[in-house]
Design a protein around this motif. Structure first.
Motif, short mmCIF file in Angstrom:
data_model
loop_
_atom_site.label_atom_id
_atom_site.label_comp_id
_atom_site.label_asym_id
_atom_site.label_seq_id
_atom_site.Cartn_x
_atom_site.Cartn_y
_atom_site.Cartn_z
N GLU A 59 2.44 6.86 -7.19
CA GLU A 59 1.67 7.36 -6.04
C GLU A 59 1.88 6.44 -4.83
N LEU A 60 1.84 5.14 -5.06
CA LEU A 60 2.06 4.18 -3.97
C LEU A 60 3.46 4.33 -3.39
N GLU A 61 4.46 4.52 -4.23
CA GLU A 61 5.82 4.72 -3.74
C GLU A 61 5.89 5.94 -2.81
N GLY A 62 5.19 7.01 -3.16
CA GLY A 62 5.14 8.19 -2.32
C GLY A 62 4.48 7.91 -0.98
N TYR A 63 3.41 7.14 -0.99
CA TYR A 63 2.73 6.81 0.26
C TYR A 63 3.54 5.82 1.10
N ILE A 64 4.30 4.95 0.46
CA ILE A 64 5.19 4.06 1.22
C ILE A 64 6.22 4.90 1.97
N GLU A 83 2.34 -1.98 14.38
CA GLU A 83 2.25 -3.21 13.58
C GLU A 83 1.36 -3.09 12.34
N PRO A 84 0.15 -2.52 12.45
CA PRO A 84 -0.67 -2.44 11.23
C PRO A 84 0.01 -1.64 10.12
N LEU A 85 0.71 -0.58 10.49
CA LEU A 85 1.39 0.24 9.48
C LEU A 85 2.59 -0.51 8.90
N VAL A 86 3.35 -1.18 9.74
CA VAL A 86 4.50 -1.96 9.26
C VAL A 86 4.02 -3.06 8.30
N GLU A 87 2.93 -3.72 8.65
CA GLU A 87 2.38 -4.77 7.79
C GLU A 87 1.87 -4.20 6.46
N ALA A 88 1.22 -3.04 6.52
CA ALA A 88 0.70 -2.42 5.30
C ALA A 88 1.84 -1.97 4.38
N VAL A 89 2.91 -1.47 4.96
CA VAL A 89 4.08 -1.07 4.16
C VAL A 89 4.68 -2.31 3.49
N SER A 90 4.79 -3.39 4.24
CA SER A 90 5.33 -4.63 3.68
C SER A 90 4.46 -5.13 2.53
N ALA A 91 3.15 -5.11 2.71
CA ALA A 91 2.24 -5.54 1.64
C ALA A 91 2.35 -4.63 0.43
N ALA A 92 2.48 -3.34 0.66
CA ALA A 92 2.60 -2.39 -0.45
C ALA A 92 3.90 -2.62 -1.22
N VAL A 97 6.80 -5.01 -6.22
CA VAL A 97 7.74 -5.93 -6.86
C VAL A 97 7.03 -7.08 -7.57
N SER A 98 5.72 -7.21 -7.37
CA SER A 98 4.97 -8.29 -8.00
C SER A 98 4.82 -8.04 -9.50
N SER A 99 5.02 -9.08 -10.25
CA SER A 99 4.84 -8.94 -11.71
C SER A 99 3.37 -9.07 -12.10
N THR A 100 2.53 -9.48 -11.16
CA THR A 100 1.12 -9.66 -11.49
C THR A 100 0.20 -8.62 -10.84
N ALA A 101 0.76 -7.74 -10.03
CA ALA A 101 -0.08 -6.71 -9.38
C ALA A 101 -0.67 -5.79 -10.44
N GLU A 102 -1.90 -5.39 -10.22
CA GLU A 102 -2.58 -4.51 -11.16
C GLU A 102 -2.89 -3.17 -10.49
N ALA A 103 -3.37 -2.25 -11.29
CA ALA A 103 -3.61 -0.88 -10.81
C ALA A 103 -4.51 -0.85 -9.58
N ASP A 104 -5.54 -1.68 -9.53
CA ASP A 104 -6.42 -1.64 -8.36
C ASP A 104 -5.71 -2.10 -7.09
N CYS A 105 -4.73 -2.97 -7.22
CA CYS A 105 -3.92 -3.40 -6.08
C CYS A 105 -3.11 -2.22 -5.55
N ARG A 114 -2.77 5.48 3.46
CA ARG A 114 -3.32 6.81 3.75
C ARG A 114 -4.21 6.75 5.00
N GLU A 115 -5.06 5.74 5.08
CA GLU A 115 -5.95 5.59 6.23
C GLU A 115 -5.17 5.36 7.52
N LEU A 116 -4.13 4.53 7.46
CA LEU A 116 -3.36 4.23 8.66
C LEU A 116 -2.57 5.44 9.15
#
Length: 173
Positions: A59-64, A83-92, A97-105, A114-116
């Motif tokens: 789902e996140l990949e689709g929103y990216i 800028e806020p959208l570019v930063e949010a895409v970068s964070a997403a 790619v994070s090995s420690t990210a969890e579902a809530d992230c 979605r909000e942006l």
């Protein structure tokens, strides 16, 4: 205490169905209805627990992808980056790619994107910009809706489940 979430859900469902439900035989209809809603929710969680992070990543990949197209639209119409959208895409992307990210992230990142994107539509400076963004959102929404319908199959509301496209991120059992 049972350590496995899957086992805890199964034990809880069994207790509700075999012990609590019969004990409520003379209860008001709304009480029985609430019990069945809780059992359906627990059953859904049990069916989807093992796939939750995978679904939320997809789902996140689709929103990216949607956000990147929206950022390109912004750049085209305004000649600068949002800028806020570019930063949010970068964070997403970092979360993916994070090995420690969890579902809530993944969920938080999806919600932020979605909000942006929605805010961009409201802040459009021209009808053409707003129309392009709305068309983009509508074009992407079809696949996102199909994915949401696939995810909710265990709830039993889909009239023709076989008509939905299959996705590699979801094992249908």
């Amino acid at each position: 205490m049972i350590q496995s979430f899957e086992t805890q859900l199964q034990v809880s469902l069994r207790a509700l169905g075999e012990i609590v439900a019969p004990a409520l035989a003379g209860a008001d209809k709304h009480v029985i209805e609430q019990l069945h809603l809780v059992m359906a929710a627990l059953g859904f969680m049990s069916a989807r627990l093992s796939s939750a992070a995978t679904f939320q990543r997809a789902e996140l990949e689709g929103y990216i992808a949607l956000a990147e197209e929206a950022a390109a639209n912004f750049r085209q119409h305004r000649g600068s980056d949002c800028e806020p959208l570019v930063e949010a895409v970068s964070a997403a992307r970092s979360a993916l790619v994070s090995s420690t990210a969890e579902a809530d992230c993944y969920q938080r990142s999806t919600r932020r994107l979605r909000e942006l994107v929605a805010a961009l539509i409201g802040q459009s400076t021209s009808e053409a910009e707003a129309a392009d963004l709305q068309a983009l959102v509508l074009a992407r929404s079809g696949e996102m809706l199909s994915d949401a319908r696939l995810w909710c199959l265990p709830l039993g509301f889909e009239l023709d489940p076989d008509a939905l496209p299959q996705r590699d991120w979801l094992k249908i059992e």
